[in-house]
Design an enzyme around this catalytic site. Structure first.
Site, short mmCIF file in Angstrom:
data_model
loop_
_atom_site.label_atom_id
_atom_site.label_comp_id
_atom_site.label_asym_id
_atom_site.label_seq_id
_atom_site.Cartn_x
_atom_site.Cartn_y
_atom_site.Cartn_z
N ASP A 88 -15.40 1.32 1.79
CA ASP A 88 -15.58 1.43 0.34
C ASP A 88 -14.42 0.75 -0.37
O ASP A 88 -13.35 0.53 0.23
CB ASP A 88 -15.69 2.90 -0.11
CG ASP A 88 -14.40 3.71 0.12
OD1 ASP A 88 -13.75 3.51 1.17
OD2 ASP A 88 -14.06 4.53 -0.75
N GLU A 152 -12.81 6.70 1.19
CA GLU A 152 -11.35 6.76 1.17
C GLU A 152 -10.83 6.63 -0.25
O GLU A 152 -9.91 7.35 -0.67
CB GLU A 152 -10.75 5.65 2.05
CG GLU A 152 -9.27 5.88 2.41
CD GLU A 152 -8.28 5.44 1.34
OE1 GLU A 152 -7.13 5.92 1.38
OE2 GLU A 152 -8.63 4.62 0.47
N1 BES Z 1 -4.90 1.43 1.66
C1 BES Z 1 -4.50 2.24 0.58
C2 BES Z 1 -3.18 2.97 0.80
C3 BES Z 1 -1.98 2.10 1.05
C4 BES Z 1 -1.83 0.87 0.45
C5 BES Z 1 -1.01 2.56 1.90
C6 BES Z 1 -0.71 0.08 0.71
C7 BES Z 1 0.12 1.80 2.14
C8 BES Z 1 0.26 0.55 1.56
C9 BES Z 1 -5.60 3.25 0.30
O1 BES Z 1 -6.87 2.66 0.28
C10 BES Z 1 -5.39 3.85 -1.06
O2 BES Z 1 -5.49 3.13 -2.01
N2 BES Z 1 -5.14 5.14 -1.13
C11 BES Z 1 -5.03 5.81 -2.39
C12 BES Z 1 -5.22 7.29 -2.22
C13 BES Z 1 -6.64 7.75 -2.31
C14 BES Z 1 -6.69 9.27 -2.26
C15 BES Z 1 -7.37 7.25 -3.51
C16 BES Z 1 -3.67 5.62 -2.99
O3 BES Z 1 -2.68 5.43 -2.29
O4 BES Z 1 -3.61 5.66 -4.23
MN MN Z 2 -7.14 1.40 1.86
MN MN Z 3 -7.10 1.68 -1.74
#
Ligand code: BES
Ligand code: MN
Ligand code: MN
Length: 457
Positions: A88, A152
């Site tokens: 997604d 995610e």
């Molecule tokens: N892939 C990201 C997280 C990420 C990005 C970790 C760059 C380390 C470096 C993930 O898809 C993401 O965006 N996570 C969200 C949290 C989620 C609960 C919406 C975030 O970090 O805001």
């Molecule tokens: Mn991600």
């Molecule tokens: Mn992300």
């Protein structure tokens, strides 16, 4: 492993075109209008696993978007790697800032531009192609299980239950995730931690209806003004967060840890220039790398209320809203921090307004050990394909499910990410360098090889 290299170079263009096809599917999990596209994307991932050589692949429905599960079991006596990723993507808005359509991928200057190019379709798909490389050359050092989810970006709220219900099926020795970034191609690095998240929404209500700001202005508290003062008071003059108890469980790094973290290459001037900011900002007494990697934060993500249309309307609004998130570091629990935030906001709300605080999804912070066999295997894989030892770093982002791999499945995770901080994830013009995509496909099989060897296989 010449056979791997040959197969990848012979199929390089197809590997790229298949990723572009996947990027054309607008699998936006947050927006229910795209439900069918999300489902279509799950089908495409399943089909790609089967054609890459998986023994089986299936779509598992959930209360939300489906999970794709696949596996290639070569020999039960070999170690098993559970690959996690997500298909997604974030909504592409604001659309007018994209230079090409978010779901019409283009390659410019060796970079793939599309929503999801890096986060996480491009990175997840490297594992599918790595499976194909290994399967077609008959060199599969490990069993591989794939769990690719579709929620995610909206908090993975149905994935915990999936883990609980499929403990046996998901049995593995390690979880391997490519959904983080590295410093640069010249300075490969491995993130050894992720921050947690507590995401809140605040609603402030003043008068029982919108009022004429001339007739009532000056005598009735404006909820937008009140909300802004409350938000402003959440940081002190040292940019320290003022919520009582917020830092109680936060551990300071040891001097050795600090030195190691700050030895990563970083140039503040270039950082500021790249972002177009006049001056860096952050908690006093901490470096930039410490601020993003090891310290908790509080940020307003959105704020609205009153009149925001064209022209001017004189109004003293009845309501104001804000979405506020906090990034958490080890030992801070998302439920506890959400509670502290709620109590604090209730306590500082002025008498002229009412306040309602709600909690959205959260996630727990994680630290992935750098002294484990799996980390060593990842480091050796990077060394093999980049010619340099990776630098261990701490990531600032969050992947809430990683903490659950440990608490529910008892599994550690390796974050073998190939993105770059300037890939514009969640922003307009998201991109992923073709070179990083190809390097990832080249590196992943070595992780499997070294992980198996280090386990005595
Ligand atoms: N892939 C990201 C997280 C990420 C990005 C970790 C760059 C380390 C470096 C993930 O898809 C993401 O965006 N996570 C969200 C949290 C989620 C609960 C919406 C975030 O970090 O805001
Ligand atoms: Mn991600
Ligand atoms: Mn992300």
């Amino acid at each position: 492993m010449q056979a791997w290299k040959d197969y990848q170079s012979q199929n390089k263009d197809r590997f790229l075109n298949e990723l572009l096809d996947l990027l054309r599917i607008p699998s936006i999990s947050a927006d229910s209008k795209y439900r069918d596209d999300v489902a279509r994307c799950a089908e495409a991932v399943k089909a790609s696993l089967l054609s890459a050589g998986a023994d089986k692949a299936e779509i598992v429905p959930t209360a939300g978007h489906p999970i794709v599960y696949g596996e290639k079991i070569v020999d039960p006596s070999k170690p098993t790697v559970l690959v996690y990723g997500h298909y997604d993507v974030q909504p592409p808005d604001p659309l007018d800032l994209w230079t090409s359509g978010p779901f019409e991928p283009v390659i410019k200057d060796g970079k793939i531009y599309a929503r999801g190019a890096c986060d996480d379709k491009g990175q997840m798909f490297m594992h599918v192609k790595a499976l194909e490389v290994m399967a077609h050359s008959g060199e599969l050092p490990c069993n591989i299980k794939f769990m690719i989810e579709g929620e995610e970006e909206v908090g993975s709220s149905n994935l915990g239950k999936f883990l609980e219900d499929h403990r046996e099926q998901l049995k593995a020795d390690i979880v391997l995730v490519s959904d983080t970034s590295m410093i640069s191609m010249e300075h490969p690095s491995i993130e050894s931690g992720l921050r947690g998240l507590a995401y809140m929404e605040v609603e402030v209500t003043g008068p029982n209806r919108d009022l004429h700001s001339g007739v009532y202005g000056g005598a009735v508290q404006n909820p937008i003004n009140a909300l802004c003062s409350m938000i402003a008071s959440l940081h002190d003059e040292n940019n320290h967060i003022t919520i009582p108890g917020f830092y109680d469980k936060v551990k300071e790094l040891s001097d050795t840890e600090k030195t190691a973290l700050n030895s990563a290459p970083f140039n503040q001037k270039e950082y500021n220039e790249e972002l177009g900011i006049g001056k860096e900002w952050g908690e006093k007494g901490y470096s930039n790398l410490e601020r993003t990697g090891t310290r908790p934060t509080l940020d307003c993500n959105g704020i609205w209320g009153g009149y925001t249309g064209e022209g001017a309307k004189t109004v003293l609004p009845s309501k104001a809203f804000a979405k506020i998130s906090m990034r958490l570091v080890p030992n801070q629990g998302s439920d506890e921090i959400a509670k502290l935030f709620t109590q604090h906001l209730e306590s500082i709300a002025p008498a002229g307004v009412k306040i309602k605080v709600t909690t959205h999804h959260g996630g727990e912070p994680v630290v992935t050990p750098t002294d484990s066999v799996a980390y060593q295997a990842a480091a050796k894989a990077i060394k093999t394909t980049f010619g340099k030892d990776p630098i261990p770093t701490r990531g600032g982002g969050s992947i809430p499910i990683v903490a659950l791999f440990e608490s529910i499945l008892g599994l550690k995770t390796v974050l073998l990410g190939f993105g770059l901080d300037n890939d514009n994830i969640h922003s307009p013009n998201e991109k992923y360098d073709v070179a990083n995509y190809e390097k990832g496909i080249e590196t992943i099989p070595y992780f499997h090889k070294f992980f198996a060897e280090m386990q005595g296989n």
